[in-house]
Design a protein around this motif. Sequence first.
Motif, mmCIF file in Angstrom:
data_model
loop_
_atom_site.group_PDB
_atom_site.id
_atom_site.type_symbol
_atom_site.label_atom_id
_atom_site.label_comp_id
_atom_site.label_asym_id
_atom_site.label_seq_id
_atom_site.Cartn_x
_atom_site.Cartn_y
_atom_site.Cartn_z
ATOM 1 N N HIS A 1 -9.034 -3.855 -21.529
ATOM 2 C CA HIS A 1 -9.124 -3.825 -19.841
ATOM 3 C C HIS A 1 -8.044 -4.098 -19.059
ATOM 4 C CE1 HIS A 1 -13.808 -5.480 -20.428
ATOM 5 N NE2 HIS A 1 -13.488 -4.447 -21.132
ATOM 6 N N ASN A 2 -7.926 -3.172 -18.171
ATOM 7 C CA ASN A 2 -6.756 -3.592 -17.158
ATOM 8 C C ASN A 2 -6.803 -4.979 -16.865
ATOM 9 O OD1 ASN A 2 -5.058 -3.124 -14.534
ATOM 10 N ND2 ASN A 2 -5.004 -1.001 -15.383
ATOM 11 N N LEU A 3 -5.407 -5.351 -16.705
ATOM 12 C CA LEU A 3 -5.271 -6.736 -16.267
ATOM 13 C C LEU A 3 -5.449 -6.933 -14.791
ATOM 14 C CD1 LEU A 3 -1.962 -7.567 -18.258
ATOM 15 C CD2 LEU A 3 -4.461 -8.118 -18.961
ATOM 16 N N ILE A 4 -5.425 -5.881 -13.903
ATOM 17 C CA ILE A 4 -5.699 -6.155 -12.480
ATOM 18 C C ILE A 4 -7.237 -5.833 -12.430
ATOM 19 C CG2 ILE A 4 -5.506 -5.117 -10.227
ATOM 20 C CD1 ILE A 4 -2.616 -3.855 -11.090
ATOM 21 N N GLN B 1 -0.499 -1.185 -6.424
ATOM 22 C CA GLN B 1 -0.636 -1.657 -7.937
ATOM 23 C C GLN B 1 -2.158 -1.766 -8.425
ATOM 24 O OE1 GLN B 1 1.906 -1.879 -10.004
ATOM 25 N NE2 GLN B 1 3.263 -1.425 -8.444
ATOM 26 N N GLY B 2 -3.052 -1.494 -7.404
ATOM 27 C CA GLY B 2 -4.545 -1.474 -7.711
ATOM 28 C C GLY B 2 -5.282 -0.207 -8.150
ATOM 29 N N TYR B 3 -6.276 -0.278 -7.998
ATOM 30 C CA TYR B 3 -7.254 0.937 -8.370
ATOM 31 C C TYR B 3 -6.900 2.152 -7.493
ATOM 32 C CZ TYR B 3 -10.827 4.270 -8.886
ATOM 33 O OH TYR B 3 -11.729 5.168 -9.221
ATOM 34 N N LYS C 1 0.900 -1.274 -0.038
ATOM 35 C CA LYS C 1 -0.073 0.029 -0.109
ATOM 36 C C LYS C 1 0.939 1.301 0.097
ATOM 37 C CE LYS C 1 -3.441 -2.335 2.847
ATOM 38 N NZ LYS C 1 -4.078 -2.379 4.077
ATOM 39 N N THR C 2 0.076 2.330 -0.486
ATOM 40 C CA THR C 2 0.847 3.622 -0.279
ATOM 41 C C THR C 2 0.051 4.698 0.827
ATOM 42 O OG1 THR C 2 -0.289 4.463 -1.943
ATOM 43 C CG2 THR C 2 1.714 3.440 -2.597
#
Length: 242
Positions: free
Chosen positions: A129-132, A20-22, A3-4
Amino acid sequence: MKKTFDTLFQGQLHCNQYEQGYRFSVDAVLLAHFCRLQKSDVRVLDLCCGCGVVGLILAYRHPCVNISAVDLQPCMIELVVENVRSNGYTDRFTAINGNVGNIEQYSRPESFDLVVCNPPYGKIAGGRHNLIEEVAIARHEIIGDLQSFVRAAAFAVKNRKKVVFVYPAAHTGMLISAMYTKRLTVKRIQSVYSYPGLQNARLVLVEAVKNGGEQCEVLPPFYIYSQKNGGYSPAMEAMYRE
């Protein structure tokens, strides 16, 4: 997942996000600041809340409001709970893991003073589409289209109370049409441009009132950046400070 730790309002509001997520963007900040709340507006519903940043901003700027934030993805709700706790809003912020298509399961009809929404708007058949998975769900109409979010907002908002959406400017007509079918009358609208001089707006901010009157206020254009490849405009910078 790593996380950030991000902050707004000169460090007074903080928000954890998956690296790395939304991740939330200026759309969410614009949406939160576009909302106008009166003293009687105490119950706010955030549809498709992501990490909860819109609700967090509203809770920070309006100490009397109670927020209910809904998202389909458990990982996002986990972030909301974490962010609510770390900012000290547990007494007036509820996180709900649910689908807007089933709004009746976690909201009574006409029970909120304000409903806000930053819906996914990428078409399933169009684009890459985003791969995540969580990013794809947040950005594309995989779990619900525009009509689903407008229907949920119209169901939950009280009569004569407000619904606020942020949406791509190119599809403004679709948004207004969807609202009209659910008796949500557009009362205030603002086009958002990346920077001055562009012909086409990037986003549109729309405030509608359930069973509202016919008059509509068209606000001056808003610019995110001061110029091409430049920094934030003074108005945009102010939204991150106050």
